[in-house]
Write a protein that holds these residues in place. Sequence first.
Motif, PDB file in Angstrom:
ATOM      1  N   ASN A 113       3.446  12.494   3.701  1.00  0.00           N
ATOM      2  CA  ASN A 113       2.108  12.689   2.394  1.00  0.00           C
ATOM      3  C   ASN A 113       3.007  13.068   1.448  1.00  0.00           C
ATOM      4  O   ASN A 113       2.608  13.347   0.032  1.00  0.00           O
ATOM      5  CB  ASN A 113       1.792  13.947   2.862  1.00  0.00           C
ATOM      6  N   LYS A 124      -4.876   0.587   6.901  1.00  0.00           N
ATOM      7  CA  LYS A 124      -6.080  -0.248   6.610  1.00  0.00           C
ATOM      8  C   LYS A 124      -7.334   0.534   6.271  1.00  0.00           C
ATOM      9  O   LYS A 124      -8.362  -0.216   5.749  1.00  0.00           O
ATOM     10  CB  LYS A 124      -5.634  -0.677   8.110  1.00  0.00           C
ATOM     11  N   SER A 125      -7.308   0.953   7.461  1.00  0.00           N
ATOM     12  CA  SER A 125      -9.184   1.728   7.100  1.00  0.00           C
ATOM     13  C   SER A 125      -9.508   2.272   5.597  1.00  0.00           C
ATOM     14  O   SER A 125     -10.104   1.977   5.226  1.00  0.00           O
ATOM     15  CB  SER A 125      -9.598   3.058   8.336  1.00  0.00           C
ATOM     16  N   ASN A 171      -0.625   2.496  10.943  1.00  0.00           N
ATOM     17  CA  ASN A 171      -1.036   3.313  10.220  1.00  0.00           C
ATOM     18  C   ASN A 171      -0.906   3.109   8.678  1.00  0.00           C
ATOM     19  O   ASN A 171      -0.061   3.753   7.240  1.00  0.00           O
ATOM     20  CB  ASN A 171       0.493   4.833  10.213  1.00  0.00           C
ATOM     21  N   ILE A 173      -0.010  -2.983  10.522  1.00  0.00           N
ATOM     22  CA  ILE A 173       0.547  -2.529  11.909  1.00  0.00           C
ATOM     23  C   ILE A 173      -0.243  -1.581  11.940  1.00  0.00           C
ATOM     24  O   ILE A 173      -0.502  -0.593  10.372  1.00  0.00           O
ATOM     25  CB  ILE A 173       2.149  -2.441  12.029  1.00  0.00           C
ATOM     26  N   LYS A 198      -6.067   5.478  -1.193  1.00  0.00           N
ATOM     27  CA  LYS A 198      -6.388   7.195  -0.781  1.00  0.00           C
ATOM     28  C   LYS A 198      -6.977   7.344  -1.790  1.00  0.00           C
ATOM     29  O   LYS A 198      -7.890   8.029  -2.198  1.00  0.00           O
ATOM     30  CB  LYS A 198      -5.247   7.814  -0.596  1.00  0.00           C
ATOM     31  N   ASN A 226       0.770  -1.550  -0.285  1.00  0.00           N
ATOM     32  CA  ASN A 226      -0.447  -0.427  -0.186  1.00  0.00           C
ATOM     33  C   ASN A 226       0.935   0.790  -0.129  1.00  0.00           C
ATOM     34  O   ASN A 226       2.489   0.696   1.009  1.00  0.00           O
ATOM     35  CB  ASN A 226      -1.269  -0.255   1.262  1.00  0.00           C
ATOM     36  N   LYS A 227       0.208   2.727  -0.056  1.00  0.00           N
ATOM     37  CA  LYS A 227       1.323   3.706  -0.343  1.00  0.00           C
ATOM     38  C   LYS A 227       2.667   3.399  -1.748  1.00  0.00           C
ATOM     39  O   LYS A 227       2.809   4.480  -2.011  1.00  0.00           O
ATOM     40  CB  LYS A 227       1.447   4.040   0.727  1.00  0.00           C
TER      41      LYS A 227
HETATM   42  P1  G4P Z   1      -5.120   2.875   9.620  1.00  0.00           P
HETATM   43  O1  G4P Z   1      -6.113   1.994   9.741  1.00  0.00           O
HETATM   44  O2  G4P Z   1      -3.288   0.623   9.143  1.00  0.00           O
HETATM   45  O3  G4P Z   1      -4.200   2.736  11.194  1.00  0.00           O
HETATM   46  O4  G4P Z   1      -4.002   3.522   8.375  1.00  0.00           O
HETATM   47  P2  G4P Z   1      -5.242   4.864   8.007  1.00  0.00           P
HETATM   48  O5  G4P Z   1      -6.240   4.068   7.010  1.00  0.00           O
HETATM   49  O6  G4P Z   1      -5.755   5.190   8.936  1.00  0.00           O
HETATM   50  O7  G4P Z   1      -4.531   6.327   7.027  1.00  0.00           O
HETATM   51  C1  G4P Z   1      -3.316   6.403   7.193  1.00  0.00           C
HETATM   52  C2  G4P Z   1      -2.814   7.231   6.621  1.00  0.00           C
HETATM   53  O8  G4P Z   1      -2.303   6.911   5.299  1.00  0.00           O
HETATM   54  C3  G4P Z   1      -4.013   8.269   6.285  1.00  0.00           C
HETATM   55  O9  G4P Z   1      -3.445   9.536   6.203  1.00  0.00           O
HETATM   56  C4  G4P Z   1      -4.485   7.705   5.013  1.00  0.00           C
HETATM   57  O10 G4P Z   1      -5.042   9.198   4.408  1.00  0.00           O
HETATM   58  C5  G4P Z   1      -2.940   7.710   4.258  1.00  0.00           C
HETATM   59  N1  G4P Z   1      -3.596   6.705   3.562  1.00  0.00           N
HETATM   60  C6  G4P Z   1      -3.849   5.031   3.415  1.00  0.00           C
HETATM   61  N2  G4P Z   1      -3.073   4.478   2.184  1.00  0.00           N
HETATM   62  C7  G4P Z   1      -2.153   5.611   1.655  1.00  0.00           C
HETATM   63  C8  G4P Z   1      -2.059   5.633  -0.304  1.00  0.00           C
HETATM   64  O11 G4P Z   1      -2.159   4.691  -0.326  1.00  0.00           O
HETATM   65  N3  G4P Z   1      -1.096   6.398  -0.284  1.00  0.00           N
HETATM   66  C9  G4P Z   1      -1.533   7.497   0.062  1.00  0.00           C
HETATM   67  N4  G4P Z   1      -0.427   8.424  -0.182  1.00  0.00           N
HETATM   68  N5  G4P Z   1      -1.931   8.015   1.561  1.00  0.00           N
HETATM   69  C10 G4P Z   1      -2.488   6.595   2.045  1.00  0.00           C
HETATM   70  P3  G4P Z   1      -4.034  10.741   7.269  1.00  0.00           P
HETATM   71  O12 G4P Z   1      -2.506  11.706   6.796  1.00  0.00           O
HETATM   72  O13 G4P Z   1      -3.520  10.025   8.618  1.00  0.00           O
HETATM   73  O14 G4P Z   1      -5.195  11.621   7.064  1.00  0.00           O
HETATM   74  P4  G4P Z   1      -5.588  11.669   6.314  1.00  0.00           P
HETATM   75  O15 G4P Z   1      -5.245  13.089   5.794  1.00  0.00           O
HETATM   76  O16 G4P Z   1      -5.183  11.491   4.218  1.00  0.00           O
HETATM   77  O17 G4P Z   1      -6.812  11.646   5.861  1.00  0.00           O
END
Ligand code: G4P
Length: 280
Positions: A268, A133-134, A130, A128, A88, A58-59
């Motif tokens: 980010n 997952k959500s 961050n 783990i 995202k 992911n990411k």
């Molecule tokens: P978790 O349940 O595993 O703890 O993780 P969660 O989904 O809360 O995601 C953690 C952060 O990672 C969030 O950012 C989320 O937007 C970001 N994220 C999740 N998947 C991706 C991805 O594939 N790419 C990118 N670039 N970011 C991703 P945040 O700053 O905590 O919240 P938000 O301001 O983005 O909502």
Amino acid sequence: MHFQWYPGHMTKAKRMMQENIKLIDLVIELVDARAPLASRNPDIDELGKQKSRLILLNKADLAEERWNDAWKAYFEEQGFFCVKVNSKKGGGLKSIQAVIQEACREKIERDRKRGILNRPVRAMVVGIPNVGKSTFINSLAGKAAAKTGNKPGVTKGKQWIRLNKNVELLDTPGILWPKFEDQSVGLKLAFIGSIKDEILNIEELGMEFIRFACREYPGVLAEKYGISEAEDAYVCLNGIAENRHCLVRGNELDTEKAAALLMDDFRNGRLGRLTLEYPV
Ligand code: G4P
């Protein structure tokens, strides 16, 4: 740099995982594509040993594409199914349904031989903190997905999201606990935000990140913050504070704020696509 880590509150998470894993056919394990090994918890191999396994990088949008491909090949070689995703923005999510069927082919075949037709594959998302997952569950399930509610044979209170006629997903992810014996792994976990900043010294973390970036991605910080990378990490951090006007008491440089800003920029993707570790 030293981390304190309190695994105590993870005992509950582990117990929950052991319970939930009995209900499913497939473990969907999310890792952070920027540090796919550091962001795994190897205990999941033992917990999920009877299950089909899918690893999601992911990411993937935040990591270098050539290393994403290398990591995908690495995990596939180890017998996992693996897909690169951006939860995202939804990238890579379309191909997942087909991969899930493929990963559970044996189970589907077994069911069919026993005369059980069309029993959906049950999956659970784990990872783990961050790793996304959500975000992943929300993107995959979308608005259309209906919660199926309780069913006979399912532990009371468990909610399943029906993704299509073939797949059901447990609506709450399994939280794995970060695991590290060596500080370099702990550092990567801190960089990606899987260890809470509150237990870290943010300035030290920022300086460690500066050392990493100057070594592995020379030019990135110089271009972003107009600093000289030839200086030591502390001078660089001051340079970032100056560039971003991080000040306390009017004119003193606020290096704590600068470090937080730097980590936020990295997490980010504002420093571009950076990978923290490479397959061997
Ligand atoms: P978790 O349940 O595993 O703890 O993780 P969660 O989904 O809360 O995601 C953690 C952060 O990672 C969030 O950012 C989320 O937007 C970001 N994220 C999740 N998947 C991706 C991805 O594939 N790419 C990118 N670039 N970011 C991703 P945040 O700053 O905590 O919240 P938000 O301001 O983005 O909502």
